[in-house]
Design a protein around this motif. Structure first.
Motif, PDB file in Angstrom:
ATOM      1  N   VAL A  70      -0.744 -10.200  -1.648  1.00  0.00           N
ATOM      2  CA  VAL A  70      -1.486  -9.372  -2.604  1.00  0.00           C
ATOM      3  C   VAL A  70      -1.865  -8.026  -2.006  1.00  0.00           C
ATOM      4  CG1 VAL A  70      -2.384 -11.313  -3.930  1.00  0.00           C
ATOM      5  CG2 VAL A  70      -3.650 -10.508  -1.941  1.00  0.00           C
ATOM      6  N   GLY A  71      -1.238  -7.650  -0.893  1.00  0.00           N
ATOM      7  CA  GLY A  71      -1.504  -6.344  -0.294  1.00  0.00           C
ATOM      8  C   GLY A  71      -2.514  -6.436   0.837  1.00  0.00           C
ATOM      9  N   PRO A  72      -2.411  -5.537   1.799  1.00  0.00           N
ATOM     10  CA  PRO A  72      -3.357  -5.527   2.916  1.00  0.00           C
ATOM     11  C   PRO A  72      -4.715  -4.991   2.470  1.00  0.00           C
ATOM     12  CG  PRO A  72      -1.903  -3.631   3.056  1.00  0.00           C
ATOM     13  CD  PRO A  72      -1.414  -4.465   1.898  1.00  0.00           C
ATOM     14  N   GLY A  73      -5.697  -5.212   3.290  1.00  0.00           N
ATOM     15  CA  GLY A  73      -7.036  -4.732   2.962  1.00  0.00           C
ATOM     16  C   GLY A  73      -7.092  -3.219   2.879  1.00  0.00           C
ATOM     17  N   GLN A  74      -6.288  -2.557   3.675  1.00  0.00           N
ATOM     18  CA  GLN A  74      -6.244  -1.092   3.666  1.00  0.00           C
ATOM     19  C   GLN A  74      -4.782  -0.640   3.687  1.00  0.00           C
ATOM     20  OE1 GLN A  74      -8.442   0.698   6.847  1.00  0.00           O
ATOM     21  NE2 GLN A  74      -8.013   2.807   6.184  1.00  0.00           N
ATOM     22  N   LEU A  75      -4.448   0.299   2.823  1.00  0.00           N
ATOM     23  CA  LEU A  75      -3.073   0.761   2.750  1.00  0.00           C
ATOM     24  C   LEU A  75      -2.689   1.562   3.984  1.00  0.00           C
ATOM     25  CD1 LEU A  75      -2.679   1.941  -0.951  1.00  0.00           C
ATOM     26  CD2 LEU A  75      -1.590  -0.021   0.136  1.00  0.00           C
ATOM     27  N   PRO A  76      -1.479   1.382   4.469  1.00  0.00           N
ATOM     28  CA  PRO A  76      -1.003   2.207   5.586  1.00  0.00           C
ATOM     29  C   PRO A  76      -0.791   3.645   5.124  1.00  0.00           C
ATOM     30  CG  PRO A  76       0.782   0.873   4.736  1.00  0.00           C
ATOM     31  CD  PRO A  76      -0.455   0.416   4.026  1.00  0.00           C
ATOM     32  N   ARG A  77      -0.692   4.541   6.089  1.00  0.00           N
ATOM     33  CA  ARG A  77      -0.536   5.966   5.754  1.00  0.00           C
ATOM     34  C   ARG A  77       0.803   6.220   5.070  1.00  0.00           C
ATOM     35  NH1 ARG A  77      -1.210  10.945  10.102  1.00  0.00           N
ATOM     36  NH2 ARG A  77      -0.863  12.646   8.596  1.00  0.00           N
ATOM     37  N   ASN A  78       1.844   5.596   5.577  1.00  0.00           N
ATOM     38  CA  ASN A  78       3.177   5.758   5.002  1.00  0.00           C
ATOM     39  C   ASN A  78       3.633   4.429   4.410  1.00  0.00           C
ATOM     40  OD1 ASN A  78       3.580   8.510   5.766  1.00  0.00           O
ATOM     41  ND2 ASN A  78       3.980   7.828   7.858  1.00  0.00           N
ATOM     42  N   LEU A  79       3.849   4.425   3.101  1.00  0.00           N
ATOM     43  CA  LEU A  79       4.288   3.220   2.408  1.00  0.00           C
ATOM     44  C   LEU A  79       5.651   3.506   1.787  1.00  0.00           C
ATOM     45  CD1 LEU A  79       3.501   0.342   1.496  1.00  0.00           C
ATOM     46  CD2 LEU A  79       2.530   1.366  -0.579  1.00  0.00           C
ATOM     47  N   HIS A  80       6.668   2.763   2.183  1.00  0.00           N
ATOM     48  CA  HIS A  80       8.025   3.009   1.711  1.00  0.00           C
ATOM     49  C   HIS A  80       8.306   2.206   0.445  1.00  0.00           C
ATOM     50  CE1 HIS A  80       9.136   5.220   5.363  1.00  0.00           C
ATOM     51  NE2 HIS A  80       8.424   4.320   6.023  1.00  0.00           N
ATOM     52  N   TRP A  81       8.875   2.894  -0.538  1.00  0.00           N
ATOM     53  CA  TRP A  81       9.223   2.268  -1.814  1.00  0.00           C
ATOM     54  C   TRP A  81      10.741   2.138  -1.916  1.00  0.00           C
ATOM     55  CZ3 TRP A  81       5.457   1.340  -5.789  1.00  0.00           C
ATOM     56  CH2 TRP A  81       4.161   1.744  -5.464  1.00  0.00           C
ATOM     57  N   LYS A 201       0.243  -0.865  -9.705  1.00  0.00           N
ATOM     58  CA  LYS A 201      -1.062  -1.444 -10.043  1.00  0.00           C
ATOM     59  C   LYS A 201      -1.725  -2.041  -8.814  1.00  0.00           C
ATOM     60  CE  LYS A 201       0.278  -2.530 -14.810  1.00  0.00           C
ATOM     61  NZ  LYS A 201       0.578  -3.625 -15.771  1.00  0.00           N
ATOM     62  N   VAL A 202      -0.941  -2.692  -7.964  1.00  0.00           N
ATOM     63  CA  VAL A 202      -1.493  -3.272  -6.730  1.00  0.00           C
ATOM     64  C   VAL A 202      -2.015  -2.164  -5.825  1.00  0.00           C
ATOM     65  CG1 VAL A 202      -0.905  -4.497  -4.610  1.00  0.00           C
ATOM     66  CG2 VAL A 202      -0.074  -5.357  -6.810  1.00  0.00           C
ATOM     67  N   VAL A 203      -1.246  -1.114  -5.653  1.00  0.00           N
ATOM     68  CA  VAL A 203      -1.659   0.006  -4.797  1.00  0.00           C
ATOM     69  C   VAL A 203      -2.931   0.645  -5.342  1.00  0.00           C
ATOM     70  CG1 VAL A 203      -1.022   2.328  -4.039  1.00  0.00           C
ATOM     71  CG2 VAL A 203       0.638   0.474  -3.889  1.00  0.00           C
ATOM     72  N   ALA A 204      -2.982   0.833  -6.666  1.00  0.00           N
ATOM     73  CA  ALA A 204      -4.163   1.446  -7.283  1.00  0.00           C
ATOM     74  C   ALA A 204      -5.402   0.576  -7.072  1.00  0.00           C
ATOM     75  CB  ALA A 204      -3.910   1.670  -8.767  1.00  0.00           C
ATOM     76  N   ALA A 205      -5.242  -0.747  -7.182  1.00  0.00           N
ATOM     77  CA  ALA A 205      -6.376  -1.653  -6.994  1.00  0.00           C
ATOM     78  C   ALA A 205      -6.879  -1.609  -5.554  1.00  0.00           C
ATOM     79  CB  ALA A 205      -5.978  -3.074  -7.383  1.00  0.00           C
ATOM     80  N   ILE A 206      -5.959  -1.579  -4.604  1.00  0.00           N
ATOM     81  CA  ILE A 206      -6.356  -1.530  -3.190  1.00  0.00           C
ATOM     82  C   ILE A 206      -7.091  -0.223  -2.891  1.00  0.00           C
ATOM     83  CG2 ILE A 206      -5.493  -1.425  -0.820  1.00  0.00           C
ATOM     84  CD1 ILE A 206      -3.226  -3.283  -1.690  1.00  0.00           C
ATOM     85  N   LYS A 207      -6.572   0.889  -3.424  1.00  0.00           N
ATOM     86  CA  LYS A 207      -7.235   2.183  -3.195  1.00  0.00           C
ATOM     87  C   LYS A 207      -8.632   2.209  -3.793  1.00  0.00           C
ATOM     88  CE  LYS A 207      -3.171   5.183  -2.823  1.00  0.00           C
ATOM     89  NZ  LYS A 207      -2.419   6.315  -3.453  1.00  0.00           N
ATOM     90  N   ALA A 208      -8.790   1.523  -4.951  1.00  0.00           N
ATOM     91  CA  ALA A 208     -10.092   1.506  -5.619  1.00  0.00           C
ATOM     92  C   ALA A 208     -11.022   0.446  -5.054  1.00  0.00           C
ATOM     93  CB  ALA A 208      -9.899   1.281  -7.109  1.00  0.00           C
TER      94      ALA A 208
END
Length: 400
Positions: A70-81, A201-208
């Motif tokens: 479900v994603g890490p607690g904090q997003l890494p600086r560079n996330l590859h899509w 949506k996952v990235v947005a939730a982690i950032k928020a």
């Protein structure tokens, strides 16, 4: 030799399709392999939300992969899509569909013996088949999400039905390529409408700093697995136009179904093997399906009523078949083609004299005698008797 813009455009689109397709398939296969080979992480990693990890070595270096469901607690600086490979594969493939099968619909798509379609009608039907098929698949995924096997059976059955319908209205080669386009559209639709939006949506939730819905990842994985199983059938269709014994069969949709199921079984063998599971029965199934495909085509040919040559096979000569070749072949296969479709002979194959026809007799028999792949769309109206006469001459050893 003049500059043929459409030919160069075709080459550019085909090359782009190949390049981006390799990139997309490679990354897709790799991540499915990675997911199937993950090991349980250590207690510290597990406490941090890691569900699996993998150590691998490649190119002289060691790599350590970790999966956060479900994603890490904090997003890494560079996330590859991974998305543009899929998008450009579909865009280039659709461009080829337009350039070859819609612009050249009268030669490659329309078969007057099956349906009296105009170019606009055939084009609209082809595009509609892509849209309707995506909507069917997408909604089937929603309705049958908890029953993956049932979903697979329903989707496979739909594709077989679509192949049979398209075969009834299009030239066989065009029908095959549209089934491939349907599968490719479903695959890129999975990326564009489900996998990438869910990841956003996952990235947005982690950032928020909000809780991540685990269903988003589960839906993305479901569609990714579907793409994994659809890859080999669509690759088969991409190369099928080189093998007229497939789309040239009396029931080409059935041959496609058998070979497509073989591809699915082969892909499943790899997936089971990645998980260190038993593969014996799946290998047996793939072999049986492949043998059934070959046996069916062979029995179909041997059981079909043979047309009679228009001349005595025992006294046949090149003079008997030369008018047939001139009427049905040399408009394209000549040093200077008179057909508006080609500025140069396709594949460099010329059939203007005995030496050229004799050298290509095996190919001619495969394309114009054992199947009706040539002439394209049978636009010159080559009869069964003419094909039988041509075959009799080749079987007699190409006498001059």
């Amino acid at each position: 030799m003049g500059f043929d813009f459409l030919e160069w455009l075709n080459l550019a689109a085909r090359w782009l399709h190949l390049i981006t397709g390799i990139a997309w398939i490679g990354s897709s296969f790799y991540f499915v392999w990675l997911d199937n080979n993950l090991e349980r992480p250590g207690s510290d990693a597990e406490a941090a939300g890691v569900s699996g990890q993998l150590w691998s070595v490649h190119g002289g270096g060691f790599y350590h992969n970790q999966k956060y469901p479900v994603g890490p607690g904090q997003l890494p600086r560079n996330l590859h899509w991974f998305k543009y490979e899929a998008y450009f594969t579909w865009l280039s493939g659709f461009s080829l569909l337009v350039l070859v099968y819609y612009v050249g619909a009268r030669s490659f798509l329309i078969d007057p013996a099956k349906a009296a379609l105009e170019v606009d009608d055939a084009t609209a039907l082809g595009i509609t088949s892509l849209i309707v098929s995506w909507l069917f698949y997408h909604n089937a995924c929603r309705l049958l999400a908890r029953w993956p096997l049932a979903l697979g059976i329903v989707w496979f059955g739909y594709l077989v039905g679509a192949a049979a319908f398209l075969e009834s209205v299009f030239a066989s080669r065009g029908a095959y390529l549209h089934v491939g386009a349907i599968i490719g559209t479903a695959m890129v639709g999975n990326v564009f409408f489900v996998i990438i939006p869910n990841q956003r949506k996952v990235v947005a939730a982690i950032k928020a700093g909000e809780a991540v819905d685990p269903k988003l990842g589960a839906q993305g994985k479901q569609r990714s697995v579907h793409n994994n199983y659809m890859t080999l059938p669509v690759l088969l269709i991409m190369i099928s136009h080189h093998y007229p014994m497939t789309y040239g069969a009396q029931r080409p949709w059935l041959v496609l179904a058998l070979l497509g199921a073989t591809g699915i079984a082969i892909r499943h063998i790899f997936n089971v093997r990645h998980r260190n599971g038993p593969t014996g029965r799946w290998i047996a199934l793939a072999v049986v399906l492949a043998l059934v495909s070959v046996t069916y085509v062979s029995m179909e040919k041997s059981g079909a009523p043979a047309a009679q040559a228009s001349v005595d096979p025992d006294a046949i000569s090149f003079a008997d078949v030369q008018p047939i070749i001139e009427q049905h072949c040399t408009s394209c296969h000549a040093e200077q083609p008179t057909s508006e479709l080609f500025s140069e002979p396709p594949l460099g194959l010329k059939l203007e004299n005995f030496e050229e026809v004799h050298a290509a007799s095996t190919k001619v028999k495969q394309m114009a005698v054992d199947s009706d792949a040539m002439p394209l769309g049978n636009m010159t109206g080559m009869t069964d008797e003419e094909r039988a006469t041509l075959g009799a001459w080749i079987d007699a050893g190409d006498p001059e």
